[in-house]
Design a protein around this motif. Structure first.
Motif, PDB file in Angstrom:
ATOM      1  N   ALA A  98       6.647 -15.845  85.411  1.00  0.00           N
ATOM      2  CA  ALA A  98       6.004 -14.836  85.837  1.00  0.00           C
ATOM      3  C   ALA A  98       5.391 -13.974  84.768  1.00  0.00           C
ATOM      4  O   ALA A  98       5.919 -13.679  83.712  1.00  0.00           O
ATOM      5  CB  ALA A  98       6.521 -13.772  86.622  1.00  0.00           C
ATOM      6  N   VAL A 128       3.393 -20.010  88.637  1.00  0.00           N
ATOM      7  CA  VAL A 128       3.487 -18.579  88.785  1.00  0.00           C
ATOM      8  C   VAL A 128       4.312 -18.216  89.950  1.00  0.00           C
ATOM      9  O   VAL A 128       3.914 -18.574  91.099  1.00  0.00           O
ATOM     10  CB  VAL A 128       2.394 -17.747  88.619  1.00  0.00           C
ATOM     11  CG1 VAL A 128       2.445 -16.172  88.432  1.00  0.00           C
ATOM     12  CG2 VAL A 128       1.635 -18.462  87.314  1.00  0.00           C
ATOM     13  N   VAL A 129       5.520 -17.147  89.896  1.00  0.00           N
ATOM     14  CA  VAL A 129       6.117 -16.735  91.096  1.00  0.00           C
ATOM     15  C   VAL A 129       5.907 -15.269  91.047  1.00  0.00           C
ATOM     16  O   VAL A 129       5.762 -14.622  90.103  1.00  0.00           O
ATOM     17  CB  VAL A 129       7.561 -17.283  91.193  1.00  0.00           C
ATOM     18  CG1 VAL A 129       7.634 -18.763  91.229  1.00  0.00           C
ATOM     19  CG2 VAL A 129       8.429 -16.699  89.990  1.00  0.00           C
ATOM     20  N   ASP A 131       3.834 -13.178  91.721  1.00  0.00           N
ATOM     21  CA  ASP A 131       2.406 -12.634  91.681  1.00  0.00           C
ATOM     22  C   ASP A 131       1.462 -13.298  92.054  1.00  0.00           C
ATOM     23  O   ASP A 131       1.452 -14.676  91.918  1.00  0.00           O
ATOM     24  CB  ASP A 131       2.495 -12.629  89.890  1.00  0.00           C
ATOM     25  CG  ASP A 131       1.285 -11.842  89.395  1.00  0.00           C
ATOM     26  OD1 ASP A 131       0.580 -11.423  90.019  1.00  0.00           O
ATOM     27  OD2 ASP A 131       1.615 -11.331  88.014  1.00  0.00           O
ATOM     28  N   ASP A 132       0.590 -12.753  92.835  1.00  0.00           N
ATOM     29  CA  ASP A 132      -0.548 -13.411  93.265  1.00  0.00           C
ATOM     30  C   ASP A 132      -1.879 -12.751  93.104  1.00  0.00           C
ATOM     31  O   ASP A 132      -2.940 -13.130  93.707  1.00  0.00           O
ATOM     32  CB  ASP A 132      -0.515 -13.302  94.930  1.00  0.00           C
ATOM     33  CG  ASP A 132      -0.361 -12.053  95.284  1.00  0.00           C
ATOM     34  OD1 ASP A 132      -0.546 -10.937  94.873  1.00  0.00           O
ATOM     35  OD2 ASP A 132      -0.133 -11.729  96.596  1.00  0.00           O
ATOM     36  N   GLN A 134      -4.521 -13.342  91.124  1.00  0.00           N
ATOM     37  CA  GLN A 134      -5.266 -14.660  90.315  1.00  0.00           C
ATOM     38  C   GLN A 134      -6.031 -14.083  88.813  1.00  0.00           C
ATOM     39  O   GLN A 134      -6.039 -14.654  87.906  1.00  0.00           O
ATOM     40  CB  GLN A 134      -6.332 -15.235  90.968  1.00  0.00           C
ATOM     41  CG  GLN A 134      -5.304 -16.198  92.106  1.00  0.00           C
ATOM     42  CD  GLN A 134      -6.026 -17.620  92.665  1.00  0.00           C
ATOM     43  OE1 GLN A 134      -6.757 -18.080  92.021  1.00  0.00           O
ATOM     44  NE2 GLN A 134      -5.920 -17.662  93.955  1.00  0.00           N
ATOM     45  N   ILE A 137      -3.543 -12.939  86.265  1.00  0.00           N
ATOM     46  CA  ILE A 137      -2.981 -14.175  85.917  1.00  0.00           C
ATOM     47  C   ILE A 137      -3.846 -15.027  84.806  1.00  0.00           C
ATOM     48  O   ILE A 137      -3.617 -15.322  83.853  1.00  0.00           O
ATOM     49  CB  ILE A 137      -2.485 -15.019  86.999  1.00  0.00           C
ATOM     50  CG1 ILE A 137      -1.597 -14.459  87.659  1.00  0.00           C
ATOM     51  CG2 ILE A 137      -1.717 -16.313  86.284  1.00  0.00           C
ATOM     52  CD1 ILE A 137      -1.172 -15.053  88.878  1.00  0.00           C
ATOM     53  N   ILE A 152      -0.284 -20.786  91.329  1.00  0.00           N
ATOM     54  CA  ILE A 152       0.665 -19.828  91.975  1.00  0.00           C
ATOM     55  C   ILE A 152       1.431 -20.748  92.833  1.00  0.00           C
ATOM     56  O   ILE A 152       0.878 -21.408  93.840  1.00  0.00           O
ATOM     57  CB  ILE A 152      -0.246 -18.725  92.620  1.00  0.00           C
ATOM     58  CG1 ILE A 152      -0.859 -17.900  91.675  1.00  0.00           C
ATOM     59  CG2 ILE A 152       0.884 -18.006  93.586  1.00  0.00           C
ATOM     60  CD1 ILE A 152      -1.789 -16.955  92.251  1.00  0.00           C
ATOM     61  N   THR A 154       3.961 -21.370  96.091  1.00  0.00           N
ATOM     62  CA  THR A 154       4.244 -20.836  97.511  1.00  0.00           C
ATOM     63  C   THR A 154       5.752 -20.669  97.621  1.00  0.00           C
ATOM     64  O   THR A 154       6.479 -21.147  96.887  1.00  0.00           O
ATOM     65  CB  THR A 154       3.594 -21.810  98.263  1.00  0.00           C
ATOM     66  OG1 THR A 154       4.292 -22.900  98.421  1.00  0.00           O
ATOM     67  CG2 THR A 154       2.305 -22.018  98.024  1.00  0.00           C
TER      68      THR A 154
END
Length: 314
Positions: A98, A128-129, A131-132, A134, A137, A152, A154
């Motif tokens: 993350a 990546v966990v 955190d959405d 984009q 990121i 990302i 799920t």
């Protein structure tokens, strides 16, 4: 201790303070250049001496009969597909991380170097966990010059890989897509490189390779193979009682809300007091039922007077 377990940072002069985000970034920025030039030297000269003072040979460990890694299909930040199948034939380092995680940030430069060095035979995949965003990121990956696919993860993927209780968490896959090792937390990059070189059939110096049975360390579903569990004292049980206890641990669900069995919960969260109390209760019950019952008190027999001998007939 060898390279497995809590890996020493002595080879690079890096202390366990690296787990602090601030110390990690400051120190790794300095040692990043040294790694580029001295990793081969470390592998063949320094690594064998990491545990020489403890009279132990440095060791890496792989699962004896590894399970295939759960497949997934994601879209990377660059719009390209991110799958395991797309990297089949290469060693894969699947890294859950993350942007807000200090230790995750601290190891990125080392992962970038590994990807550069073994780019033809190694594929690092960053998932990546928690955190959405984009755009955020993507900005982060550009800032840190990340040179491997990032997507990302799920919630479904996280569960397939055991829930990802700590960050970073990295899974090491062989060229057949099987998970041979799992690492939680910040690890010495020398450990990763030694494992990668071993799987690629490259020299690893005086480093021993051992195998072990997965009893839940990699996949919680394999917890039913465990003969010991964290924080569970089975020493007072007979072999038969121990078998019965392990069966109950794998049959009963923990009530802490994790939805795992008691055995899985002890492996997943050894600090869970609910699973610890439940397993202790099962052990105490088995010990009680095994105690011999006291023999009933004997009632005194009524004594009969000895009959007089018959007089012989004349």
């Amino acid at each position: 201790m060898g390279l497995s377990g809590n890996t020493h940072h002595a080879a690079l002069g890096i202390s366990h303070a690296l787990c602090s985000p601030i110390n990690a970034i400051m120190k790794l920025a300095f040692y990043r250049r040294l790694l580029h030039y001295f990793v081969p030297l470390l592998l063949f000269s320094v690594v064998p001496s990491l545990t020489r003072a403890e009279d132990q040979q440095p060791t890496i460990r792989f699962v004896r009969n590894p399970d295939p890694a759960p497949e997934f299909s994601l879209t990377g930040l660059d719009g390209k597909p991110v799958t395991l199948a797309g990297s089949r034939g290469k060693v894969i380092l699947l890294n859950f991380w993350a942007t807000w995680c200090g230790p995750c940030r601290a190891e990125i430069s080392d992962l970038v170097e590994l990807q550069n060095k073994y780019k033809d035979r190694l594929q690092i995949l960053g998932l990546v966990v928690d955190d959405d965003d984009q755009d955020a990121i993507k900005e982060f990956t550009e800032k840190f010059s990340i040179n491997y696919p990032v997507a990302i993860a799920t919630n479904e993927i996280r569960l397939q890989y055991g829930g990802i209780a700590a960050l970073p968490t990295s899974f090491v896959l062989d060229a057949d897509g099987r998970i041979v090792q799992k690492h939680e937390g910040l690890r010495d990059p020398v450990l990763y490189e030694t494992e990668i070189r071993s799987l690629l059939g490259l020299p690893i110096g005086n480093v021993k390779v051992e195998t072990f049975e997965d009893t839940g360390q990699i996949f919680l579903k394999n917890a039913d193979r465990a003969s010991e569990l964290p924080g569970v004292d089975l020493s007072k049980l007979t072999p038969e009682q121990k078998t019965a206890a392990l069966h109950k641990f794998n049959a009963q669900t923990c009530t802490c809300g994790c939805t795992y069995t008691l055995a899985q919960c002890r492996i997943y969260d050894r600090n869970c007091q609910i699973s610890k109390a439940a397993t202790s209760k099962i052990i105490a019950s088995l010990l009680r039922t095994a105690q011999p019952k006291p023999a009933p008190a004997k009632s005194p027999r009524a004594t009969r007077p000895a009959s007089a001998p018959r007089e012989k007939e004349k």
